[in-house]
Scaffold this motif. Sequence first.
Motif, PDB file in Angstrom:
ATOM      1  N   GLU A  58       0.832  -1.195   0.000  1.00  0.00           N
ATOM      2  CA  GLU A  58       0.000   0.000   0.000  1.00  0.00           C
ATOM      3  C   GLU A  58       0.874   1.254   0.000  1.00  0.00           C
ATOM      4  OE1 GLU A  58      -3.344   2.198   2.830  1.00  0.00           O
ATOM      5  OE2 GLU A  58      -2.495   0.270   3.439  1.00  0.00           O
ATOM      6  N   LEU A  59       0.469   2.218  -0.809  1.00  0.00           N
ATOM      7  CA  LEU A  59       1.149   3.510  -0.870  1.00  0.00           C
ATOM      8  C   LEU A  59       0.101   4.615  -0.878  1.00  0.00           C
ATOM      9  CD1 LEU A  59       2.468   1.646  -3.532  1.00  0.00           C
ATOM     10  CD2 LEU A  59       4.275   3.256  -3.002  1.00  0.00           C
ATOM     11  N   VAL A  60       0.563   5.824  -0.628  1.00  0.00           N
ATOM     12  CA  VAL A  60      -0.250   7.008  -0.865  1.00  0.00           C
ATOM     13  C   VAL A  60       0.485   7.820  -1.928  1.00  0.00           C
ATOM     14  CG1 VAL A  60      -1.094   9.182   0.107  1.00  0.00           C
ATOM     15  CG2 VAL A  60      -1.344   7.071   1.401  1.00  0.00           C
ATOM     16  N   LEU A  61      -0.266   8.233  -2.923  1.00  0.00           N
ATOM     17  CA  LEU A  61       0.225   9.125  -3.977  1.00  0.00           C
ATOM     18  C   LEU A  61      -0.266  10.516  -3.621  1.00  0.00           C
ATOM     19  CD1 LEU A  61       1.497   9.590  -6.810  1.00  0.00           C
ATOM     20  CD2 LEU A  61      -0.764   9.054  -7.766  1.00  0.00           C
ATOM     21  N   LEU A  62       0.658  11.450  -3.440  1.00  0.00           N
ATOM     22  CA  LEU A  62       0.288  12.787  -2.990  1.00  0.00           C
ATOM     23  C   LEU A  62       1.149  13.853  -3.634  1.00  0.00           C
ATOM     24  CD1 LEU A  62       2.043  13.814   0.179  1.00  0.00           C
ATOM     25  CD2 LEU A  62       2.133  11.399  -0.425  1.00  0.00           C
ATOM     26  N   HIS A  63       0.673  15.079  -3.516  1.00  0.00           N
ATOM     27  CA  HIS A  63       1.408  16.246  -3.999  1.00  0.00           C
ATOM     28  C   HIS A  63       2.407  16.647  -2.920  1.00  0.00           C
ATOM     29  CE1 HIS A  63       1.793  20.571  -5.220  1.00  0.00           C
ATOM     30  NE2 HIS A  63       1.912  19.962  -6.379  1.00  0.00           N
ATOM     31  N   HIS A  64       3.664  16.841  -3.297  1.00  0.00           N
ATOM     32  CA  HIS A  64       4.715  17.117  -2.312  1.00  0.00           C
ATOM     33  C   HIS A  64       5.554  18.312  -2.750  1.00  0.00           C
ATOM     34  CE1 HIS A  64       7.934  16.493   0.554  1.00  0.00           C
ATOM     35  NE2 HIS A  64       8.789  16.454  -0.436  1.00  0.00           N
ATOM     36  N   LEU A  65       5.750  19.246  -1.840  1.00  0.00           N
ATOM     37  CA  LEU A  65       6.606  20.399  -2.081  1.00  0.00           C
ATOM     38  C   LEU A  65       8.044  19.985  -1.782  1.00  0.00           C
ATOM     39  CD1 LEU A  65       6.897  23.409  -2.737  1.00  0.00           C
ATOM     40  CD2 LEU A  65       6.405  23.893  -0.339  1.00  0.00           C
ATOM     41  N   SER A  66       8.821  19.728  -2.820  1.00  0.00           N
ATOM     42  CA  SER A  66      10.181  19.210  -2.639  1.00  0.00           C
ATOM     43  C   SER A  66      11.244  20.298  -2.570  1.00  0.00           C
ATOM     44  CB  SER A  66      10.533  18.252  -3.782  1.00  0.00           C
ATOM     45  OG  SER A  66      10.465  18.922  -5.026  1.00  0.00           O
ATOM     46  N   HIS A  67      10.979  21.431  -3.179  1.00  0.00           N
ATOM     47  CA  HIS A  67      11.961  22.519  -3.175  1.00  0.00           C
ATOM     48  C   HIS A  67      11.261  23.771  -2.662  1.00  0.00           C
ATOM     49  CE1 HIS A  67      15.181  25.084  -5.270  1.00  0.00           C
ATOM     50  NE2 HIS A  67      15.770  24.385  -4.314  1.00  0.00           N
ATOM     51  N   ASP A  68      11.205  23.876  -1.338  1.00  0.00           N
ATOM     52  CA  ASP A  68      10.468  24.937  -0.665  1.00  0.00           C
ATOM     53  C   ASP A  68      11.381  26.138  -0.450  1.00  0.00           C
ATOM     54  OD1 ASP A  68       8.562  26.375   0.655  1.00  0.00           O
ATOM     55  OD2 ASP A  68       8.523  25.112   2.451  1.00  0.00           O
ATOM     56  N   VAL A  69      11.541  26.929  -1.505  1.00  0.00           N
ATOM     57  CA  VAL A  69      12.403  28.107  -1.463  1.00  0.00           C
ATOM     58  C   VAL A  69      11.633  29.313  -1.988  1.00  0.00           C
ATOM     59  CG1 VAL A  69      14.583  26.830  -1.693  1.00  0.00           C
ATOM     60  CG2 VAL A  69      13.348  27.546  -3.747  1.00  0.00           C
ATOM     61  N   ALA A  70      12.070  30.498  -1.596  1.00  0.00           N
ATOM     62  CA  ALA A  70      11.439  31.732  -2.059  1.00  0.00           C
ATOM     63  C   ALA A  70      12.161  32.223  -3.318  1.00  0.00           C
ATOM     64  CB  ALA A  70      11.470  32.781  -0.952  1.00  0.00           C
ATOM     65  N   THR A  71      12.161  31.375  -4.331  1.00  0.00           N
ATOM     66  CA  THR A  71      12.768  31.713  -5.627  1.00  0.00           C
ATOM     67  C   THR A  71      11.840  31.194  -6.723  1.00  0.00           C
ATOM     68  OG1 THR A  71      13.992  29.675  -6.131  1.00  0.00           O
ATOM     69  CG2 THR A  71      15.046  31.221  -4.582  1.00  0.00           C
ATOM     70  N   PRO A  72      12.106  31.550  -7.962  1.00  0.00           N
ATOM     71  CA  PRO A  72      11.305  31.005  -9.061  1.00  0.00           C
ATOM     72  C   PRO A  72      11.443  29.485  -9.206  1.00  0.00           C
ATOM     73  CG  PRO A  72      12.506  32.957  -9.786  1.00  0.00           C
ATOM     74  CD  PRO A  72      13.035  32.590  -8.430  1.00  0.00           C
ATOM     75  N   TYR A  73      12.388  28.865  -8.499  1.00  0.00           N
ATOM     76  CA  TYR A  73      12.633  27.431  -8.621  1.00  0.00           C
ATOM     77  C   TYR A  73      11.899  26.595  -7.573  1.00  0.00           C
ATOM     78  CZ  TYR A  73      15.940  28.811 -12.100  1.00  0.00           C
ATOM     79  OH  TYR A  73      16.497  29.350 -13.229  1.00  0.00           O
ATOM     80  N   ARG A  74      10.994  27.221  -6.842  1.00  0.00           N
ATOM     81  CA  ARG A  74      10.145  26.460  -5.917  1.00  0.00           C
ATOM     82  C   ARG A  74       9.464  25.356  -6.736  1.00  0.00           C
ATOM     83  NH1 ARG A  74       6.992  27.859  -0.961  1.00  0.00           N
ATOM     84  NH2 ARG A  74       5.077  26.667  -1.078  1.00  0.00           N
ATOM     85  N   SER A  75       9.434  24.138  -6.185  1.00  0.00           N
ATOM     86  CA  SER A  75       8.966  23.016  -6.994  1.00  0.00           C
ATOM     87  C   SER A  75       8.157  22.020  -6.170  1.00  0.00           C
ATOM     88  CB  SER A  75      10.183  22.300  -7.601  1.00  0.00           C
ATOM     89  OG  SER A  75       9.785  21.233  -8.418  1.00  0.00           O
ATOM     90  N   ARG A  83       3.313   2.645   3.121  1.00  0.00           N
ATOM     91  CA  ARG A  83       2.881   2.488   4.522  1.00  0.00           C
ATOM     92  C   ARG A  83       4.039   1.861   5.317  1.00  0.00           C
ATOM     93  NH1 ARG A  83      -1.593   1.829   7.908  1.00  0.00           N
ATOM     94  NH2 ARG A  83      -3.162   1.972   6.265  1.00  0.00           N
ATOM     95  N   GLY A  84       4.378   2.466   6.440  1.00  0.00           N
ATOM     96  CA  GLY A  84       5.387   1.912   7.336  1.00  0.00           C
ATOM     97  C   GLY A  84       6.817   1.978   6.827  1.00  0.00           C
ATOM     98  N   ALA A  85       7.069   2.735   5.792  1.00  0.00           N
ATOM     99  CA  ALA A  85       8.427   2.814   5.244  1.00  0.00           C
ATOM    100  C   ALA A  85       9.378   3.476   6.239  1.00  0.00           C
ATOM    101  CB  ALA A  85       8.439   3.586   3.933  1.00  0.00           C
ATOM    102  N   ALA A  86      10.581   2.943   6.331  1.00  0.00           N
ATOM    103  CA  ALA A  86      11.614   3.514   7.191  1.00  0.00           C
ATOM    104  C   ALA A  86      12.526   4.407   6.355  1.00  0.00           C
ATOM    105  CB  ALA A  86      12.432   2.399   7.840  1.00  0.00           C
ATOM    106  N   ARG A  87      12.903   5.512   6.930  1.00  0.00           N
ATOM    107  CA  ARG A  87      13.795   6.461   6.255  1.00  0.00           C
ATOM    108  C   ARG A  87      15.178   5.847   6.101  1.00  0.00           C
ATOM    109  NH1 ARG A  87      14.659  12.533   8.568  1.00  0.00           N
ATOM    110  NH2 ARG A  87      14.685  13.520   6.532  1.00  0.00           N
ATOM    111  N   THR A  88      15.756   6.027   4.927  1.00  0.00           N
ATOM    112  CA  THR A  88      17.089   5.500   4.673  1.00  0.00           C
ATOM    113  C   THR A  88      18.047   6.617   4.300  1.00  0.00           C
ATOM    114  OG1 THR A  88      16.493   5.072   2.365  1.00  0.00           O
ATOM    115  CG2 THR A  88      16.276   3.239   3.903  1.00  0.00           C
ATOM    116  N   ILE A  89      19.324   6.361   4.554  1.00  0.00           N
ATOM    117  CA  ILE A  89      20.394   7.286   4.180  1.00  0.00           C
ATOM    118  C   ILE A  89      21.422   6.495   3.390  1.00  0.00           C
ATOM    119  CG2 ILE A  89      22.220   8.821   4.996  1.00  0.00           C
ATOM    120  CD1 ILE A  89      20.549   9.217   7.555  1.00  0.00           C
ATOM    121  N   TRP A  90      21.832   7.025   2.260  1.00  0.00           N
ATOM    122  CA  TRP A  90      22.831   6.391   1.393  1.00  0.00           C
ATOM    123  C   TRP A  90      24.021   7.328   1.299  1.00  0.00           C
ATOM    124  CZ3 TRP A  90      21.413   1.587  -0.293  1.00  0.00           C
ATOM    125  CH2 TRP A  90      20.074   1.252  -0.092  1.00  0.00           C
ATOM    126  N   ARG A  91      25.198   6.843   1.666  1.00  0.00           N
ATOM    127  CA  ARG A  91      26.419   7.655   1.623  1.00  0.00           C
ATOM    128  C   ARG A  91      27.325   7.146   0.514  1.00  0.00           C
ATOM    129  NH1 ARG A  91      25.181   8.274   7.094  1.00  0.00           N
ATOM    130  NH2 ARG A  91      25.347  10.444   7.713  1.00  0.00           N
TER     131      ARG A  91
END
Length: 165
Positions: A58-75, A83-91
């Motif tokens: 199961e997933l949720v498809l949603l609108h997400h503000l990924s580049h929250d900046v006060a510039t024309p490049y806000r996206s 559901r239940g996904a754990a955050r990961t970090i890749w180095r």
Amino acid sequence: MTYRMSYRIQGLDPAPFAPLFELDDEALSARNARRVIATADRGFPCRVSLEDARAGEELVLLHHLSHDVATPYRSAYAIYVRRGAARTIWRDRTPPVFEGRPLAMRAFGADGMLQTARLAGPGEADAAIRNLFADAGIAYIDAHNAAYGCFAARIERDASEGAEP
């Protein structure tokens, strides 16, 4: 001794998305979101785990503000979250969600203004990231799926950057 640029790719924080899974379909729709069940093991990239959901998840498809900046490049654009996904970090390596996908790499300065961009074919993301970060003026990179345009992940210089033997 040689120096090597180091980077980090981190999934989104799952906390803001968790309550969405408790909403019914009508409440999700009121938030311009949709409940989705993955129909294949590929094609439903979770932005928290940075892995594709497996068929039946199961997933949720949603609108997400990924580049929250006060510039024309806000996206903002649609993303999937499992559901239940754990955050990961890749180095110093790219996450599974990058594999086999062409990516648009958008490189920004600390002021949120676009400095440059690169297209990275499948298997070329690591080289593109390192090439972009060779410019000291690049503060971070936002990766997007080239075909669909959706936000894939934020890439940042790793604070543990340093010398390698």
